[in-house]
Design a protein around this motif. Structure first.
Motif, PDB file in Angstrom:
ATOM      1  N   SER A  50       0.996  -1.196  -0.036  1.00 11.91           N
ATOM      2  CA  SER A  50      -0.111  -0.184   0.094  1.00 11.91           C
ATOM      3  C   SER A  50       0.781   1.088   0.043  1.00 11.91           C
ATOM      4  N   THR A  51       2.076   1.230   0.562  1.00 16.67           N
ATOM      5  CA  THR A  51       3.157   2.369   0.636  1.00 16.67           C
ATOM      6  C   THR A  51       3.484   2.393  -0.731  1.00 16.67           C
ATOM      7  N   PHE A  52       3.750   1.410  -1.396  1.00 15.94           N
ATOM      8  CA  PHE A  52       4.221   1.610  -2.728  1.00 15.94           C
ATOM      9  C   PHE A  52       3.405   2.259  -3.741  1.00 15.94           C
ATOM     10  N   HIS A  53       2.145   1.783  -3.527  1.00 13.43           N
ATOM     11  CA  HIS A  53       0.988   1.997  -4.533  1.00 13.43           C
ATOM     12  C   HIS A  53       0.559   3.707  -4.163  1.00 13.43           C
ATOM     13  N   MET A  54       0.751   4.042  -2.848  1.00 13.05           N
ATOM     14  CA  MET A  54       0.167   5.199  -2.309  1.00 13.05           C
ATOM     15  C   MET A  54       1.117   6.375  -2.885  1.00 13.05           C
ATOM     16  N   ASN A  55       2.499   6.119  -2.800  1.00 12.84           N
ATOM     17  CA  ASN A  55       3.539   7.119  -3.543  1.00 12.84           C
ATOM     18  C   ASN A  55       3.169   7.165  -5.075  1.00 12.84           C
ATOM     19  N   GLU A  56       2.840   5.968  -5.731  1.00 13.29           N
ATOM     20  CA  GLU A  56       2.659   6.110  -7.356  1.00 13.29           C
ATOM     21  C   GLU A  56       1.352   6.906  -7.391  1.00 13.29           C
ATOM     22  N   VAL A  57       0.577   6.796  -6.726  1.00 11.02           N
ATOM     23  CA  VAL A  57      -0.864   7.395  -6.854  1.00 11.02           C
ATOM     24  C   VAL A  57      -0.731   8.883  -6.527  1.00 11.02           C
ATOM     25  N   TYR A  58      -0.131   9.217  -5.378  1.00 12.31           N
ATOM     26  CA  TYR A  58       0.126  10.663  -4.970  1.00 12.31           C
ATOM     27  C   TYR A  58       1.111  11.433  -5.830  1.00 12.31           C
ATOM     28  N   LYS A  98      11.855   5.077  -6.135  1.00 13.82           N
ATOM     29  CA  LYS A  98      12.592   4.785  -7.361  1.00 13.82           C
ATOM     30  C   LYS A  98      12.106   5.389  -8.518  1.00 13.82           C
ATOM     31  N   VAL A  99      12.552   6.260  -9.114  1.00 13.45           N
ATOM     32  CA  VAL A  99      11.971   6.919 -10.583  1.00 13.45           C
ATOM     33  C   VAL A  99      13.002   6.639 -11.667  1.00 13.45           C
ATOM     34  N   ARG A 100      12.381   6.443 -12.853  1.00 10.19           N
ATOM     35  CA  ARG A 100      13.159   6.476 -14.234  1.00 10.19           C
ATOM     36  C   ARG A 100      13.008   7.870 -14.764  1.00 10.19           C
ATOM     37  N   ILE A 101      13.894   8.521 -15.265  1.00  7.66           N
ATOM     38  CA  ILE A 101      13.723   9.980 -15.605  1.00  7.66           C
ATOM     39  C   ILE A 101      14.319   9.865 -17.125  1.00  7.66           C
ATOM     40  N   ASN A 121       7.899  15.685 -14.705  1.00  7.75           N
ATOM     41  CA  ASN A 121       6.599  15.493 -14.639  1.00  7.75           C
ATOM     42  C   ASN A 121       6.478  13.925 -14.634  1.00  7.75           C
ATOM     43  N   LEU A 122       6.036  13.287 -13.598  1.00 11.47           N
ATOM     44  CA  LEU A 122       6.014  12.022 -13.157  1.00 11.47           C
ATOM     45  C   LEU A 122       4.746  11.407 -13.754  1.00 11.47           C
ATOM     46  N   TYR A 123       4.673   9.952 -13.968  1.00 10.21           N
ATOM     47  CA  TYR A 123       3.313   9.275 -14.112  1.00 10.21           C
ATOM     48  C   TYR A 123       3.695   7.805 -13.762  1.00 10.21           C
ATOM     49  N   LYS A 124       2.679   7.133 -13.703  1.00  6.40           N
ATOM     50  CA  LYS A 124       3.059   5.834 -13.230  1.00  6.40           C
ATOM     51  C   LYS A 124       3.419   4.859 -14.333  1.00  6.40           C
ATOM     52  N   VAL A 125       4.209   3.854 -14.069  1.00  7.74           N
ATOM     53  CA  VAL A 125       4.688   2.689 -14.840  1.00  7.74           C
ATOM     54  C   VAL A 125       3.546   2.102 -15.485  1.00  7.74           C
ATOM     55  N   SER A 126       3.409   1.872 -16.799  1.00  6.31           N
ATOM     56  CA  SER A 126       2.263   1.192 -17.276  1.00  6.31           C
ATOM     57  C   SER A 126       2.670   0.530 -18.315  1.00  6.31           C
ATOM     58  N   GLY A 127       1.742  -0.610 -18.909  1.00  6.51           N
ATOM     59  CA  GLY A 127       2.094  -1.223 -20.260  1.00  6.51           C
ATOM     60  C   GLY A 127       2.331  -2.513 -19.954  1.00  6.51           C
ATOM     61  N   LEU A 128       2.387  -3.212 -21.016  1.00  6.96           N
ATOM     62  CA  LEU A 128       2.953  -4.621 -20.821  1.00  6.96           C
ATOM     63  C   LEU A 128       4.091  -5.243 -21.519  1.00  6.96           C
ATOM     64  N   ASP A 129       4.807  -4.316 -22.043  1.00  3.14           N
ATOM     65  CA  ASP A 129       6.089  -4.548 -22.659  1.00  3.14           C
ATOM     66  C   ASP A 129       7.068  -5.196 -21.550  1.00  3.14           C
ATOM     67  N   THR A 130       8.193  -5.923 -22.136  1.00  2.00           N
ATOM     68  CA  THR A 130       9.258  -6.015 -21.324  1.00  2.00           C
ATOM     69  C   THR A 130      10.164  -5.063 -20.296  1.00  2.00           C
ATOM     70  N   SER A 131      10.197  -3.932 -20.994  1.00  4.10           N
ATOM     71  CA  SER A 131      10.705  -2.845 -20.153  1.00  4.10           C
ATOM     72  C   SER A 131      10.010  -2.362 -19.142  1.00  4.10           C
ATOM     73  N   MET A 132       8.706  -2.355 -19.158  1.00  4.58           N
ATOM     74  CA  MET A 132       7.853  -2.158 -18.050  1.00  4.58           C
ATOM     75  C   MET A 132       7.842  -2.949 -17.011  1.00  4.58           C
ATOM     76  N   SER A 133       7.802  -4.547 -17.511  1.00  9.52           N
ATOM     77  CA  SER A 133       7.784  -5.375 -16.432  1.00  9.52           C
ATOM     78  C   SER A 133       9.103  -5.435 -15.855  1.00  9.52           C
ATOM     79  N   GLN A 138      12.191  -4.110 -10.348  1.00 12.51           N
ATOM     80  CA  GLN A 138      13.204  -3.324  -9.583  1.00 12.51           C
ATOM     81  C   GLN A 138      12.644  -2.085  -9.124  1.00 12.51           C
ATOM     82  N   ASN A 139      11.330  -2.284  -8.731  1.00 17.31           N
ATOM     83  CA  ASN A 139      10.545  -1.396  -7.808  1.00 17.31           C
ATOM     84  C   ASN A 139      10.699   0.212  -8.225  1.00 17.31           C
ATOM     85  N   ILE A 140      10.664   0.033  -9.591  1.00 14.03           N
ATOM     86  CA  ILE A 140      10.601   1.612 -10.045  1.00 14.03           C
ATOM     87  C   ILE A 140       9.120   1.763 -10.277  1.00 14.03           C
TER      88      ILE A 140
END
Length: 167
Positions: A50-58, A98-101, A121-133, A138-140
């Protein structure tokens, strides 16, 4: 957010106390100890998730100032420069994620273990390709685009074990 972060520290102490009580009670059966262990482990993972997703959404969709350390050497993929940062602060709040910029203008002195500050400008990791997985594994939790000319190196981060293994 602060309550959840404190819960991650309080819960293991609580678990140790519960286990010590269970071990001292002779009438409790082995099944009760196993059930309590599973329940406590589930609670710990739930709080961490929940902490992981809270930061992601916030922070998703926000234009923020990020301060932190570069975790690996910047790399180029599809003519874009990327850098993975473990944050110390996001918009002045003590947040460790962790963020990837994606940075168009990385300074030449930006390298592994550099302490940096930037606007992105940050946004959630999304998608189904291998780089997103790969990023999820890696908890990005957030990716972002660095604002032009905002990426600055402000020093070197502490040289921990990871630094000595990577250099």
């Amino acid at each position: 957010r602060v309550g959840t972060e404190k819960a991650l520290y309080i819960l293991p102490v609580f678990l140790i106390a519960v286990f010590s009580i269970f071990l001292k009670q002779k009438k409790l059966k082995f099944f009760a100890v196993i059930a309590a262990s599973v329940l406590c482990a589930s609670a710990l993972f739930s709080v961490a998730e929940s902490t992981f997703h809270m930061n992601e959404v916030y922070f998703s969709g926000e234009d923020v100032t990020v301060e932190g350390a570069i975790l690996e050497k910047p790399y180029i993929h599809n003519d874009k420069q990327y850098v993975v940062i473990k944050t110390d602060k996001v918009d002045g709040e003590n947040v460790t994620i962790k963020v990837r910029i994606n940075a168009l203008d990385l300074p030449e002195d930006a390298d592994f273990n550099s302490k940096v500050r930037l606007r992105a400008n940050l946004y959630k990791v999304s998608g189904l390709d291998t780089s997103m997985s790969s990023m999820k594994s890696q908890n990005i939790c957030l990716v972002g685009n660095c604002k032009a000319n905002s990426f600055t190196v402000i020093g070197d981060a502490e040289k921990d074990l990871r630094y000595h293994l990577m250099s």
